[in-house]
Design an enzyme around this catalytic site. Structure first.
Site, PDB file in Angstrom:
ATOM      1  N   ASP A 242       5.479   0.841  12.175  1.00  0.00           N
ATOM      2  CA  ASP A 242       4.287   0.110  11.721  1.00  0.00           C
ATOM      3  C   ASP A 242       4.275  -1.346  12.170  1.00  0.00           C
ATOM      4  OD1 ASP A 242       4.107   1.864   8.511  1.00  0.00           O
ATOM      5  OD2 ASP A 242       3.538   2.457  10.540  1.00  0.00           O
TER       6      ASP A 242
ATOM      7  N   LYS B 123       0.855  -1.212   0.000  1.00  0.00           N
ATOM      8  CA  LYS B 123       0.000   0.000   0.000  1.00  0.00           C
ATOM      9  C   LYS B 123       0.881   1.250   0.000  1.00  0.00           C
ATOM     10  CE  LYS B 123      -1.648   1.404   4.112  1.00  0.00           C
ATOM     11  NZ  LYS B 123      -1.257   2.753   4.509  1.00  0.00           N
TER      12      LYS B 123
ATOM     13  N   ILE C  72       8.979   7.481  16.787  1.00  0.00           N
ATOM     14  CA  ILE C  72       8.398   8.183  15.631  1.00  0.00           C
ATOM     15  C   ILE C  72       7.054   8.804  16.021  1.00  0.00           C
ATOM     16  CG2 ILE C  72       7.661   7.944  13.225  1.00  0.00           C
ATOM     17  CD1 ILE C  72      10.596   7.247  13.559  1.00  0.00           C
TER      18      ILE C  72
ATOM     19  N   CYS D 132      -5.896  12.155  13.386  1.00  0.00           N
ATOM     20  CA  CYS D 132      -5.541  10.739  13.188  1.00  0.00           C
ATOM     21  C   CYS D 132      -5.786  10.035  14.513  1.00  0.00           C
ATOM     22  CB  CYS D 132      -4.068  10.652  12.794  1.00  0.00           C
ATOM     23  SG  CYS D 132      -3.450   8.975  12.848  1.00  0.00           S
TER      24      CYS D 132
ATOM     25  N   ARG E 236      -8.179  -1.391   5.194  1.00  0.00           N
ATOM     26  CA  ARG E 236      -7.410  -0.311   4.563  1.00  0.00           C
ATOM     27  C   ARG E 236      -6.032  -0.777   4.125  1.00  0.00           C
ATOM     28  NH1 ARG E 236      -7.100   5.211   7.666  1.00  0.00           N
ATOM     29  NH2 ARG E 236      -5.908   5.548   5.744  1.00  0.00           N
TER      30      ARG E 236
ATOM     31  N   ARG F  93      -0.485  14.497  13.663  1.00  0.00           N
ATOM     32  CA  ARG F  93       0.389  14.150  12.530  1.00  0.00           C
ATOM     33  C   ARG F  93       0.420  15.351  11.602  1.00  0.00           C
ATOM     34  NH1 ARG F  93      -1.167   8.497  10.076  1.00  0.00           N
ATOM     35  NH2 ARG F  93       0.832   8.748   9.015  1.00  0.00           N
ATOM     36  N   PRO F  94       1.214  16.406  11.966  1.00  0.00           N
ATOM     37  CA  PRO F  94       1.201  17.644  11.186  1.00  0.00           C
ATOM     38  C   PRO F  94       1.782  17.461   9.786  1.00  0.00           C
ATOM     39  CG  PRO F  94       3.006  17.633  12.781  1.00  0.00           C
ATOM     40  CD  PRO F  94       2.189  16.396  13.054  1.00  0.00           C
ATOM     41  N   VAL F  95       1.554  18.410   8.909  1.00  0.00           N
ATOM     42  CA  VAL F  95       2.156  18.429   7.569  1.00  0.00           C
ATOM     43  C   VAL F  95       2.969  19.713   7.369  1.00  0.00           C
ATOM     44  CG1 VAL F  95       0.471  16.868   6.481  1.00  0.00           C
ATOM     45  CG2 VAL F  95      -0.019  19.345   6.615  1.00  0.00           C
ATOM     46  N   ASP F  96       3.439  20.265   8.482  1.00  0.00           N
ATOM     47  CA  ASP F  96       4.195  21.536   8.407  1.00  0.00           C
ATOM     48  C   ASP F  96       5.454  21.406   7.555  1.00  0.00           C
ATOM     49  OD1 ASP F  96       6.251  21.269  11.353  1.00  0.00           O
ATOM     50  OD2 ASP F  96       4.999  19.728  10.427  1.00  0.00           O
ATOM     51  N   LEU F  97       6.111  20.242   7.584  1.00  0.00           N
ATOM     52  CA  LEU F  97       7.348  20.070   6.807  1.00  0.00           C
ATOM     53  C   LEU F  97       7.051  20.062   5.306  1.00  0.00           C
ATOM     54  CD1 LEU F  97       9.007  17.245   8.959  1.00  0.00           C
ATOM     55  CD2 LEU F  97       9.535  19.698   9.020  1.00  0.00           C
TER      56      LEU F  97
ATOM     57  N   ARG G   6      -4.758  10.063   4.703  1.00  0.00           N
ATOM     58  CA  ARG G   6      -3.787  11.163   4.759  1.00  0.00           C
ATOM     59  C   ARG G   6      -2.910  11.240   3.525  1.00  0.00           C
ATOM     60  NH1 ARG G   6      -2.792  13.161   9.345  1.00  0.00           N
ATOM     61  NH2 ARG G   6      -0.730  13.812   8.741  1.00  0.00           N
TER      62      ARG G   6
HETATM   63  C1  EPZ Z   1       4.322   7.110   6.519  1.00  0.00           C
HETATM   64  O1  EPZ Z   1       3.485   8.096   7.128  1.00  0.00           O
HETATM   65  C2  EPZ Z   1       3.477   5.831   6.461  1.00  0.00           C
HETATM   66  N1  EPZ Z   1       2.286   6.085   5.691  1.00  0.00           N
HETATM   67  C3  EPZ Z   1       3.078   5.419   7.869  1.00  0.00           C
HETATM   68  O2  EPZ Z   1       2.417   4.164   7.795  1.00  0.00           O
HETATM   69  C4  EPZ Z   1       4.322   5.242   8.727  1.00  0.00           C
HETATM   70  O3  EPZ Z   1       3.926   5.007  10.051  1.00  0.00           O
HETATM   71  C5  EPZ Z   1       5.198   6.509   8.674  1.00  0.00           C
HETATM   72  O4  EPZ Z   1       5.492   6.865   7.320  1.00  0.00           O
HETATM   73  C6  EPZ Z   1       6.519   6.326   9.401  1.00  0.00           C
HETATM   74  O5  EPZ Z   1       7.233   5.263   8.877  1.00  0.00           O
HETATM   75  C7  EPZ Z   1       2.339   5.923   4.340  1.00  0.00           C
HETATM   76  O6  EPZ Z   1       3.352   5.591   3.749  1.00  0.00           O
HETATM   77  C8  EPZ Z   1       1.071   6.183   3.580  1.00  0.00           C
HETATM   78  P1  EPZ Z   1       6.206  10.669   8.428  1.00  0.00           P
HETATM   79  P2  EPZ Z   1       3.887   9.647   7.091  1.00  0.00           P
HETATM   80  O7  EPZ Z   1       5.909  11.935   7.721  1.00  0.00           O
HETATM   81  O8  EPZ Z   1       4.528   9.958   5.809  1.00  0.00           O
HETATM   82  C9  EPZ Z   1       6.450  13.948  11.907  1.00  0.00           C
HETATM   83  C10 EPZ Z   1       0.622   2.644   7.988  1.00  0.00           C
HETATM   84  O9  EPZ Z   1       0.358   2.038   9.024  1.00  0.00           O
HETATM   85  N2  EPZ Z   1       6.100  14.945  10.885  1.00  0.00           N
HETATM   86  O10 EPZ Z   1       7.439   9.939   8.069  1.00  0.00           O
HETATM   87  O11 EPZ Z   1       2.686  10.419   7.494  1.00  0.00           O
HETATM   88  C11 EPZ Z   1       5.300  12.976  12.203  1.00  0.00           C
HETATM   89  O12 EPZ Z   1       4.370  13.518  13.104  1.00  0.00           O
HETATM   90  C12 EPZ Z   1       1.005   4.132   8.064  1.00  0.00           C
HETATM   91  O13 EPZ Z   1       0.631   2.135   6.861  1.00  0.00           O
HETATM   92  C13 EPZ Z   1       6.067  16.285  11.228  1.00  0.00           C
HETATM   93  O14 EPZ Z   1       6.317  16.659  12.376  1.00  0.00           O
HETATM   94  O15 EPZ Z   1       4.960   9.686   8.296  1.00  0.00           O
HETATM   95  C14 EPZ Z   1       6.038  11.765  12.750  1.00  0.00           C
HETATM   96  O16 EPZ Z   1       6.302  11.943  14.093  1.00  0.00           O
HETATM   97  C15 EPZ Z   1       0.626   4.732   9.370  1.00  0.00           C
HETATM   98  N3  EPZ Z   1       5.721  17.191  10.273  1.00  0.00           N
HETATM   99  C16 EPZ Z   1       7.332  11.787  11.936  1.00  0.00           C
HETATM  100  O17 EPZ Z   1       7.476  13.100  11.397  1.00  0.00           O
HETATM  101  C17 EPZ Z   1       5.434  16.819   8.982  1.00  0.00           C
HETATM  102  O18 EPZ Z   1       5.141  17.682   8.139  1.00  0.00           O
HETATM  103  C18 EPZ Z   1       7.363  10.788  10.787  1.00  0.00           C
HETATM  104  O19 EPZ Z   1       6.195  10.952  10.010  1.00  0.00           O
HETATM  105  C19 EPZ Z   1       5.493  15.455   8.636  1.00  0.00           C
HETATM  106  C20 EPZ Z   1       5.825  14.536   9.606  1.00  0.00           C
END
Ligand code: EPZ
Length: 423
Positions: free
Chosen positions: A308, A22, A330, A118, A400, A123-127, A94
């Site tokens: 995960d 996925k 994480i 969530c 999902r 789970r912000p998207v600020d980055l 997301r």
């Molecule tokens: C991906 O999510 C995966 N989702 C998640 O799997 C997985 O848990 C995660 O990566 C970590 O490995 C998909 O691939 C669709 P991140 P993502 O951005 O991209 C922080 C599953 O079970 N962060 O790497 O959303 C965040 O809060 C899902 O299949 C910011 O602070 O994860 C976290 O603490 C659940 N600001 C860390 O970074 C941002 O803008 C890592 O998140 C973005 C992230």
């Protein structure tokens, strides 16, 4: 609404086929919008998140054909005219937020809903947003939507992710390959899903340096072409079934069609519990030990222990002889499965971002509630070693991310039935 009724304890014996991933398919689907011709992705799983993203793509005017029989998905971006990803769809998944990079990257504008809440914390998207701004795009927030606007060519620059983020790395790659004169992402994610996306973009004609490292440099090209590409096997599904194969002392499973090279340190970590793990090409054989050893883990970004798999690992540790702890670095509060496992008789408690587990505790059946994708599969793993009939409620969370779960588990001896919860 469906639930699973699972009778236990049952050992698992036999062979399980691994489905397409996925988390690897979703970014490939977004990348298809960047091409000037159709892209075909092979080995795409029949999952609710894939169907949701198919609809997100269709809203733009893209043509999406999904052959569920053989998992072939073709995306034709020719007739895209509506550059939006609506809240109704983004709130369901997301990863729809990848549309920001894809639409802005190809058309210079995008209107994409913010993902919203969530099951486990912020789970912000600020980055994602700060990175786009650093690249030179104009980004505004209006009524819960991100509005992106960009010149044909952006200066680019250097953006350091902190923390490293899979999603932000993906979105910034999608946004820069056609736009940024030169854009460098530092502390970029190295997850296999990101590497596969980079390889796909390069095959489409993109100029990306540093693939597989934490420093990616993109130099824009004028256009990209559609491609044919194989999706990766699901490494989290693989890890989940490896754990399932180690939890009951009489279990022995063979996983077929996996990619062991994407599992990082996980196989060795599982071996420390006493489980036998044999890897032969794309086949992984797991034989449970008579007694599981308690092994503590700490989640990290790839190639460290994946967040995960932490819920599944904690569940297995309830059956180990002794104490262990699982720390998630994480996501600090991804422990909604703990009170449910305690309902089954587990002895565990959460302190900050660590769950402390005392084993071995015999589990007994009860009704338990799914809360999110990985938490819910951990309840299925627990139910298969618990004595009696367990009801796992709200399994739409599982649909999902796990393809044909009950069929795959039944094939290796589990007693698992999907029934209408309201019947
Ligand atoms: C991906 O999510 C995966 N989702 C998640 O799997 C997985 O848990 C995660 O990566 C970590 O490995 C998909 O691939 C669709 P991140 P993502 O951005 O991209 C922080 C599953 O079970 N962060 O790497 O959303 C965040 O809060 C899902 O299949 C910011 O602070 O994860 C976290 O603490 C659940 N600001 C860390 O970074 C941002 O803008 C890592 O998140 C973005 C992230």
């Amino acid at each position: 609404m469906d639930k699973f009724v699972i009778e236990g304890p049952t050992p698992l014996q036999g062979t399980i086929p691994i489905s397409g991933s996925k988390n690897a398919a979703l970014p490939l689907m977004a990348a298809a919008l960047l091409g000037d011709s159709p892209t075909t992705i092979y080995n795409v799983p029949k999952l609710r998140d894939i169907y949701t993203f198919n609809n997100v793509l269709r809203v733009t005017g893209a043509r999406v054909d999904f052959n569920e029989e053989d998992g072939t998905l073709t995306i034709d971006p020719e007739n895209i005219s509506f550059l939006e990803a609506p809240y109704e769809l983004v709130r369901k998944m997301r990863a729809s937020f990848y549309m920001l990079g894809a639409l802005m990257g190809k058309f210079g504008e995008a209107k994409v809903s913010l993902p919203g809440g969530c099951a486990w914390g912020p789970r912000p998207v600020d980055l994602h947003i700060e990175g786009m701004k650093t690249m030179g795009a104009q980004i505004d927030l209006e009524q819960g939507y991100v509005i992106a606007d960009s010149e044909d060519v952006l200066n680019g620059g250097v953006y350091e992710l902190n923390p490293s983020s899979v999603g932000a790395t993906i979105n910034l790659l999608l946004g820069s390959v056609l736009k940024a004169s030169e854009f460098t992402i530092k502390n970029a994610a190295k997850e296999p899903d990101v590497v596969l996306l980079c390889e796909a973009l390069r095959k489409m004609g993109a100029d990306i340096e540093g693939i597989g490292t934490d420093t990616l440099t993109v130099r824009r090209v004028d256009s990209l072409s559609g491609i044919e590409i194989d999706n990766a096997p699901d490494r989290i599904e693989t890890g989940t079934f490896m754990i399932a194969g180690a939890m009951h002392p009489e279990s022995e499973v063979t996983l077929q069609g996996a990619d062991p090279s994407e599992l990082g340190a996980f196989p060795d970590t599982l071996r420390k519990t006493g489980a036998k793990v044999e890897i032969n090409g794309s086949t992984i054989h797991v034989k449970a030990p008579e007694k599981l050893k308690p092994i503590s883990v700490k989640t990290k970004i790839y190639p460290g222990f994946p967040t995960d798999l932490q819920a599944q690992w904690s569940t297995m540790m309830t059956q180990a002889d002794g104490d262990s702890k699982v720390t998630d670095t994480i996501y600090y509060d991804r422990f909604s499965y703990v009170p449910e496992l305690v309902r089954l008789g587990a002895n565990m408690n959460v302190v900050e971002n660590t769950v402390h587990i005392s084993g071995k505790t015999p589990l007994k059946s009860a009704s338990v509630m799914s809360t999110d994708l990985r938490a819910s599969v951990s309840l299925v793993l627990a139910a298969m070693v618990a004595k009696g009939a367990t009801d796992v409620l709200r399994i739409y969370h599982l649909d999902r991310g796990y393809e044909d779960l009950e069929d795959k588990l039944s094939q290796v001896g589990a007693s698992i039935k999907r029934v209408d919860q309201d019947a």
